[in-house]
Motif scaffolding. Structure first.
Motif, PDB file in Angstrom:
ATOM      1  N   HIS A  84       0.847  -1.199   0.000  1.00 31.91           N
ATOM      2  CA  HIS A  84       0.000   0.000   0.000  1.00 31.91           C
ATOM      3  C   HIS A  84       0.880   1.247   0.000  1.00 31.91           C
ATOM      4  N   PHE A  85       1.912   1.200   0.848  1.00 28.83           N
ATOM      5  CA  PHE A  85       2.782   2.364   1.004  1.00 28.83           C
ATOM      6  C   PHE A  85       3.395   2.766  -0.344  1.00 28.83           C
ATOM      7  N   VAL A  86       3.893   1.781  -1.090  1.00 33.10           N
ATOM      8  CA  VAL A  86       4.537   2.091  -2.380  1.00 33.10           C
ATOM      9  C   VAL A  86       3.527   2.790  -3.312  1.00 33.10           C
ATOM     10  N   GLY A  87       2.301   2.270  -3.350  1.00 32.34           N
ATOM     11  CA  GLY A  87       1.268   2.885  -4.195  1.00 32.34           C
ATOM     12  C   GLY A  87       0.923   4.292  -3.718  1.00 32.34           C
ATOM     13  N   CYS A  88       0.914   4.475  -2.401  1.00 29.46           N
ATOM     14  CA  CYS A  88       0.549   5.791  -1.858  1.00 29.46           C
ATOM     15  C   CYS A  88       1.650   6.817  -2.122  1.00 29.46           C
ATOM     16  N   VAL A  89       2.917   6.405  -2.064  1.00 28.77           N
ATOM     17  CA  VAL A  89       3.997   7.341  -2.425  1.00 28.77           C
ATOM     18  C   VAL A  89       3.799   7.797  -3.869  1.00 28.77           C
ATOM     19  N   GLN A  90       3.487   6.847  -4.723  1.00 27.37           N
ATOM     20  CA  GLN A  90       3.259   7.195  -6.134  1.00 27.37           C
ATOM     21  C   GLN A  90       2.165   8.258  -6.251  1.00 27.37           C
ATOM     22  N   ALA A  91       1.080   8.051  -5.494  1.00 29.99           N
ATOM     23  CA  ALA A  91      -0.051   8.993  -5.564  1.00 29.99           C
ATOM     24  C   ALA A  91       0.372  10.390  -5.102  1.00 29.99           C
ATOM     25  N   TRP A  92       1.128  10.472  -3.998  1.00 33.78           N
ATOM     26  CA  TRP A  92       1.567  11.796  -3.524  1.00 33.78           C
ATOM     27  C   TRP A  92       2.600  12.388  -4.470  1.00 33.78           C
ATOM     28  N   ASN A  93       3.520  11.559  -4.946  1.00 31.05           N
ATOM     29  CA  ASN A  93       4.506  12.069  -5.925  1.00 31.05           C
ATOM     30  C   ASN A  93       3.793  12.688  -7.128  1.00 31.05           C
ATOM     31  N   ASP A  94       2.760  11.987  -7.608  1.00 36.43           N
ATOM     32  CA  ASP A  94       2.035  12.483  -8.792  1.00 36.43           C
ATOM     33  C   ASP A  94       1.284  13.778  -8.499  1.00 36.43           C
ATOM     34  N   ALA A  95       0.966  14.002  -7.217  1.00 38.97           N
ATOM     35  CA  ALA A  95       0.180  15.200  -6.871  1.00 38.97           C
ATOM     36  C   ALA A  95       1.040  16.456  -6.765  1.00 38.97           C
ATOM     37  N   VAL A  96       2.370  16.281  -6.702  1.00 38.30           N
ATOM     38  CA  VAL A  96       3.241  17.443  -6.498  1.00 38.30           C
ATOM     39  C   VAL A  96       3.248  18.329  -7.747  1.00 38.30           C
ATOM     40  N   PHE A  97       3.021  19.617  -7.551  1.00 40.60           N
ATOM     41  CA  PHE A  97       3.144  20.561  -8.678  1.00 40.60           C
ATOM     42  C   PHE A  97       3.558  21.929  -8.136  1.00 40.60           C
ATOM     43  N   GLU A  98       4.064  22.756  -9.021  1.00 41.99           N
ATOM     44  CA  GLU A  98       4.558  24.059  -8.604  1.00 41.99           C
ATOM     45  C   GLU A  98       3.456  25.106  -8.725  1.00 41.99           C
ATOM     46  N   GLY A  99       3.176  25.781  -7.638  1.00 41.85           N
ATOM     47  CA  GLY A  99       2.178  26.859  -7.661  1.00 41.85           C
ATOM     48  C   GLY A  99       2.700  28.032  -6.875  1.00 41.85           C
ATOM     49  N   GLN A 100       1.765  28.824  -6.304  1.00 37.81           N
ATOM     50  CA  GLN A 100       2.188  29.924  -5.442  1.00 37.81           C
ATOM     51  C   GLN A 100       2.705  29.368  -4.113  1.00 37.81           C
ATOM     52  N   ARG A 101       3.453  30.195  -3.383  1.00 44.01           N
ATOM     53  CA  ARG A 101       3.998  29.771  -2.101  1.00 44.01           C
ATOM     54  C   ARG A 101       2.852  29.409  -1.135  1.00 44.01           C
ATOM     55  N   CYS A 102       2.964  28.279  -0.457  1.00 40.57           N
ATOM     56  CA  CYS A 102       1.935  27.867   0.507  1.00 40.57           C
ATOM     57  C   CYS A 102       2.570  27.581   1.860  1.00 40.57           C
ATOM     58  N   GLN A 103       1.746  27.648   2.906  1.00 37.48           N
ATOM     59  CA  GLN A 103       2.239  27.365   4.257  1.00 37.48           C
ATOM     60  C   GLN A 103       1.215  26.487   4.965  1.00 37.48           C
ATOM     61  N   SER A 104       1.647  25.790   6.008  1.00 34.74           N
ATOM     62  CA  SER A 104       0.705  24.987   6.783  1.00 34.74           C
ATOM     63  C   SER A 104       1.133  24.951   8.243  1.00 34.74           C
ATOM     64  N   PHE A 105       0.188  25.169   9.131  1.00 37.52           N
ATOM     65  CA  PHE A 105       0.484  25.233  10.561  1.00 37.52           C
ATOM     66  C   PHE A 105      -0.526  24.411  11.338  1.00 37.52           C
ATOM     67  N   ARG A 106      -0.057  23.938  12.483  1.00 39.50           N
ATOM     68  CA  ARG A 106      -0.977  23.262  13.375  1.00 39.50           C
ATOM     69  C   ARG A 106      -1.493  24.267  14.395  1.00 39.50           C
ATOM     70  N   GLY A 107      -2.811  24.282  14.617  1.00 34.96           N
ATOM     71  CA  GLY A 107      -3.316  25.184  15.647  1.00 34.96           C
ATOM     72  C   GLY A 107      -4.806  25.422  15.528  1.00 34.96           C
ATOM     73  N   GLU A 108      -5.329  26.122  16.506  1.00 35.49           N
ATOM     74  CA  GLU A 108      -6.743  26.486  16.551  1.00 35.49           C
ATOM     75  C   GLU A 108      -7.098  27.384  15.370  1.00 35.49           C
ATOM     76  N   ALA A 109      -8.228  27.117  14.760  1.00 34.49           N
ATOM     77  CA  ALA A 109      -8.660  27.912  13.613  1.00 34.49           C
ATOM     78  C   ALA A 109      -8.751  29.393  13.959  1.00 34.49           C
ATOM     79  N   VAL A 110      -9.277  29.677  15.130  1.00 35.04           N
ATOM     80  CA  VAL A 110      -9.558  31.078  15.473  1.00 35.04           C
ATOM     81  C   VAL A 110      -8.268  31.860  15.757  1.00 35.04           C
ATOM     82  N   GLU A 111      -7.164  31.151  15.860  1.00 32.31           N
ATOM     83  CA  GLU A 111      -5.890  31.849  16.091  1.00 32.31           C
ATOM     84  C   GLU A 111      -5.123  32.114  14.793  1.00 32.31           C
ATOM     85  N   ALA A 112      -5.696  31.735  13.669  1.00 29.13           N
ATOM     86  CA  ALA A 112      -5.008  31.980  12.393  1.00 29.13           C
ATOM     87  C   ALA A 112      -4.970  33.477  12.096  1.00 29.13           C
TER      88      ALA A 112
END
Ligand SMILES: C[S@@+](CC[C@H](N)C(=O)[O-])C[C@H]1O[C@@H](n2cnc3c(N)ncnc32)[C@H](O)[C@@H]1O
Length: 354
Positions: free
Chosen positions: A188-216
């Motif tokens: 499963h893992f090998v297939g899932c890496v393929q799926a994420w690899n295929d999803a990678v593309f270049e766009g605008q700069r993005c960020q991701s953080f862990r935390g409460e929504a209301v503190e964004a």
């Protein structure tokens, strides 16, 4: 779909097609099926920056990236943040065949066995558990976006192998003979890496953080709010369903001490949120609307939850000074058993408050 008269623009096919390539994780409340509608709404709203503070599976953040937004994703759980780091923040890294082979087949580098010891006889086969421990011993040596990709693939593989994708029951009660439940986890893992690899593309700069929504930080042109829907007589706790994926996403680094050893599943404690109860959700939504009042708010909500859509319309009107536009869609939920089948048919609302 029934929709009120909203002049929706056509979305460039490529953006939607790109979004539909997002690896599919079975996730409560995920908006895969609403992508075409949301894509039109986002196109209509326009702007260049977007916030997705309840990122979940990450598919909507990914759609926004595909539509050219600079996206900030957020979630109070760790694993959704890792998924958005792998697919949105990551602009060009992919795992090579050698890296994948070494994680899938290379064996345990440091003898760790937390998963095998803790979940023996509960989730997955002994071979799958050995794989999870040994895969993590190798992933721990990766850095940055390659590490995010590998963890995202491990999370997706574990979710795909678990019946119904949730970790509320042990054993194979829901085993319907599907191949995916019997395929070894490292495959499963090998297939899932393929799926994420295929999803990678270049766009605008993005960020991701862990935390409460209301503190964004409230500084984006568009804010997409997709909170847990508070059902009148049930719970909407994400950790109750996905705690194994949460633990797996950092090898129980933050939760090892809190594993509930007196529970059958050895789960992690629920993580309370104001969006988790019908008593507190209205005030929590009011605080969100207030905080993001300077942005165009796009809100998803369901007819089988509280507060009602009329209440939400009034709350948004109070904050914004004019009534939001509304789209309603008939939606069939995949979650639920025969006993609560009545809740499976619901109207899914999208409220747009410029
Ligand atoms: C309805 S789901 C979002 C689904 C997502 N839009 C998708 O398409 O997959 C709600 C998400 O909110 C997160 N969440 C719950 N309470 C939160 C809080 N107080 N702050 C931030 N995230 C929260 C949950 O972990 C869950 O991932």
């Amino acid at each position: 779909m029934s929709s009120q008269q909203l002049p929706l623009l056509e979305v460039p096919v490529t953006a939607l097609a790109q979004a539909q390539r997002y690896p599919r994780l079975r996730y409560m409340g995920s908006k895969y099926r609403l992508l075409p509608t949301l894509a039109k709404v986002f196109e209509e709203v326009g702007g260049s920056t977007a916030l997705d503070p309840f990122a979940g599976s990450g598919v909507v953040s990914y759609l926004l990236k595909a539509q050219g937004f600079e996206v900030t994703s957020r979630d109070y759980l760790n694993f959704p943040v890792t998924l958005t780091k792998a697919a949105c923040v990551n602009q060009r890294q992919r795992l090579s065949k050698d890296e994948v082979r070494s994680i899938a087949e290379g064996g345990n580098l440091d003898g760790r066995d937390f998963i095998s010891r803790t979940y023996r006889g509960r989730f997955f086969t002994p071979e799958d558990q050995l794989f999870l421990d040994s895969a993590w011993s190798r992933i721990d040596r990766l850095q940055g976006e390659k590490r995010d990709l590998a963890i995202a693939a491990l999370v997706l593989a574990a979710a795909r192998k678990q019946p119904r994708g949730v970790f509320t029951v042990t054993g194979l009660r829901y085993d319907d003979g599907r191949d995916s439940l019997h395929k070894p986890l490292n495959e499963h893992f090998v297939g899932c890496v393929q799926a994420w690899n295929d999803a990678v593309f270049e766009g605008q700069r993005c960020q991701s953080f862990r935390g409460e929504a209301v503190e964004a930080t409230p500084s984006t042109d568009l804010v997409y709010l997709d909170p847990p829907y508070a059902p009148p007589n049930d719970d909407n706790d994400y950790l109750k369903r996905y705690w194994f994926l949460e633990g797996l996403s950092d090898y129980w680094e933050h939760g090892t001490a809190s594993v509930m050893h007196d529970t059958l599943t050895r789960k992690l404690p629920k993580r309370p949120t104001a969006f988790g109860s019908k008593r507190t959700i209205e005030a929590a939504l009011a605080a969100l609307f207030e905080r993001f009042s300077g942005s165009t708010i796009v809100l998803s909500y369901g007819s089988n939850a509280v507060p009602s859509v009329d209440t939400l319309m009034a709350m948004l009107r109070d904050v914004k000074g004019s009534a939001p536009e509304i789209i309603d869609l008939q939606h069939r939920y995949h979650f639920g058993t025969h006993r609560n089948a009545a809740r499976r048919e619901a109207t899914e609302y999208v409220l747009i408050a410029p």
